[in-house]
Design an enzyme around this catalytic site. Structure first.
Site, short mmCIF file in Angstrom:
data_model
loop_
_atom_site.label_atom_id
_atom_site.label_comp_id
_atom_site.label_asym_id
_atom_site.label_seq_id
_atom_site.Cartn_x
_atom_site.Cartn_y
_atom_site.Cartn_z
N ASN A 275 66.32 65.54 23.28
CA ASN A 275 67.31 66.62 23.45
C ASN A 275 66.59 67.94 23.67
O ASN A 275 65.36 67.99 23.63
CB ASN A 275 68.28 66.67 22.26
N LYS B 40 57.07 49.02 31.28
CA LYS B 40 57.97 49.96 31.97
C LYS B 40 59.14 49.20 32.59
O LYS B 40 58.92 48.18 33.26
CB LYS B 40 57.17 50.69 33.06
#
Ligand code: CTP
Length: 437
Positions: A218, A298
């Site tokens: 955030n 990934k």
């Protein structure tokens, strides 16, 4: 308050608001201060040396290379002489020089050599003020302990409306006299009122890892919590700061900083220290959800949508509220976008908090990504010296347990931290008095 005997450097850089600085100098001198003025060459496009000299009753410093009168290095002699420096107006250019340590004129050189309190009153066009480079520079200065006198919103010299005009001389004067007054009180009061108190502070965002290259995070910079930790340490507390990923450094070297990444890491470190903490302040913006599984490789792009399964993180504040004793003081934060006060009141009660700091994203300049914040504080009934009952409808029956609330102005986060720590101090002290036999 009289400023008799106080020595103040007034720095002026090249902005139209420089004309208002004449009134500021007059106010200082009228109230007994000795004023010496340092200007950039551009400042003299807006005000004359003669006016400045007449009002300050002193010679003006406009060059580091001017003729030597008293055979001392002038900017060093000046910095030894002064108790404080006030730069008004502080243009984007001088703020940039201050933030990066450039010393190429009398004002920036004096600033660099000055190790006592400095106040700056920014003044520029609103678009310049909001430019990320200027905001970054202001943030750097705040982190270095420079006090900023926030620009109010209003009409600018260019005719547009916005943030960037210099604060009025009377307001700047009030801030400076208030500061001297606080210093005087601090000389008489015990300077370390939190001595012997252990405080746990959480700050910053948390990063929840998705795969080796990605995370959920955030916008929290950690600045608010880091300022609170510094302020508490400055006032004598033993501070443990549990901090999510943040590039901001603590100013007070006595703060014991434990860097963490995820909500789970933060929870584990908080649990270790909570039991022995007298006061806990949870200002971190903790992720509420984390990926159920972390991919070891990934995640590759496919043709269809990607669905991430998330699971709830531990509610650190909720856990601490459930486990706190009556001697411990617990402060939570709430960042809300709607129904602010109802949500805050619910959080205060459901998480068993003594105090809650509320910021609303609807307030301009508040919350994430700003160097400023605008807060309200809610106090559990019977805690602190709060002024207004939140549910001011009646004070009978069930509403006797309604929390009380205090509202604060938009301020830079260092000053907001001072307000928060002041309120914690008042609340902790008043409850100590109530519970003592
Ligand atoms: N908090 C925490 N642990 C979490 C989430 C939040 O300790 N997993 C703390 C924050 O540090 C803050 C307070 O809880 O002090 C409120 O955070 P906020 O996100 O506003 O509230 P939530 O309880 O997460 O509720 P919601 O997001 O639904 O508003």
């Amino acid at each position: 308050m009289s400023l008799a005997g106080k020595n103040i450097i007034v720095g002026i850089s090249g902005g139209i608001a420089a004309y208002k600085t004449l009134s500021l100098i007059r106010l200082f001198v009228k109230n007994g201060a000795n004023v010496k003025v340092v200007v950039t060459p551009n400042a003299l496009n807006f005000v004359t040396k003669l006016s400045l000299q007449t009002l300050s009753k002193n010679k003006i410093y406009d060059s580091v290379f001017s003729e030597i009168n008293d055979y001392s290095t002038e900017h060093i002699a000046l910095t030894d002489w002064a108790d404080m420096m006030v730069v008004a107006p502080a243009t984007a250019n001088i703020i940039g020089k201050f933030a990066t340590g450039i010393a190429d004129d009398a004002l920036s050189t004096t600033f660099l050599a000055f190790d006592k309190p400095v106040f700056i009153a920014p003044a520029m066009n609103n678009k310049m003020y909001e430019n990320p480079a200027v905001q970054r520079n202001l943030q750097t200065l705040i982190e270095c302990g420079i006090h900023t006198i926030e620009s109010p919103i209003g009409e600018l010299a260019c005719g547009c409306e916005g943030k960037g005009r210099m604060e009025e001389p009377e307001v700047i004067f009030e801030r400076i006299t208030g500061f001297f007054l606080t210093l005087e009180h601090a000389d008489h009061a015990p300077t370390k009122p939190f001595c012997g108190k252990k405080v746990l502070v959480t700050a910053g965002p948390t990063y929840e890892v998705i795969d080796p290259v990605r995370f959920i995070g955030n916008h929290s910079s950690g600045l608010m919590g880091i300022c609170i930790a510094d302020e508490l340490a400055d006032r004598g507390a033993e501070v443990i700061l549990v901090c999510g990923p943040s590039v901001i450094k603590s100013k007070n070297s006595s703060v014991k900083r434990m860097d963490v990444v995820s909500a789970k890491d933060m929870f584990d470190v908080c649990k270790q220290h909570f039991e022995t903490a007298d006061i806990t302040v949870c200002s971190a913006a903790v992720a509420d959800y984390t990926p159920k599984q972390i991919a070891s490789q990934k995640i590759k792009k496919k043709d269809n949508d990607l669905v991430l399964k998330l699971t709830k993180t531990p509610d650190i504040l909720g856990y601490l509220g459930e486990h706190k004793t009556s001697e411990q003081f617990l402060v939570g934060f709430a960042l809300e976008t709607e129904n602010e006060f109802q949500n805050a009141e619910t959080k205060l009660k459901s998480k068993h908090l003594d105090m809650l700091v509320l910021n609303s994203l609807n307030d301009e300049g508040a919350g994430f990504g700003h160097i400023t914040n605008k807060i309200s504080m809610l106090f559990k009934q019977g805690t602190g010296c709060a002024s207004t009952p939140l549910s001011a409808r009646t004070l009978s029956g069930a509403e006797m347990s309604a929390p009380t609330i205090k509202h604060f102005e938009l301020k830079n986060k260092m000053d907001v931290a001072k307000d928060i720590v002041d309120e914690i101090f008042k609340a902790v002290m008043s409850s100590a008095v109530e519970t003592s036999p």
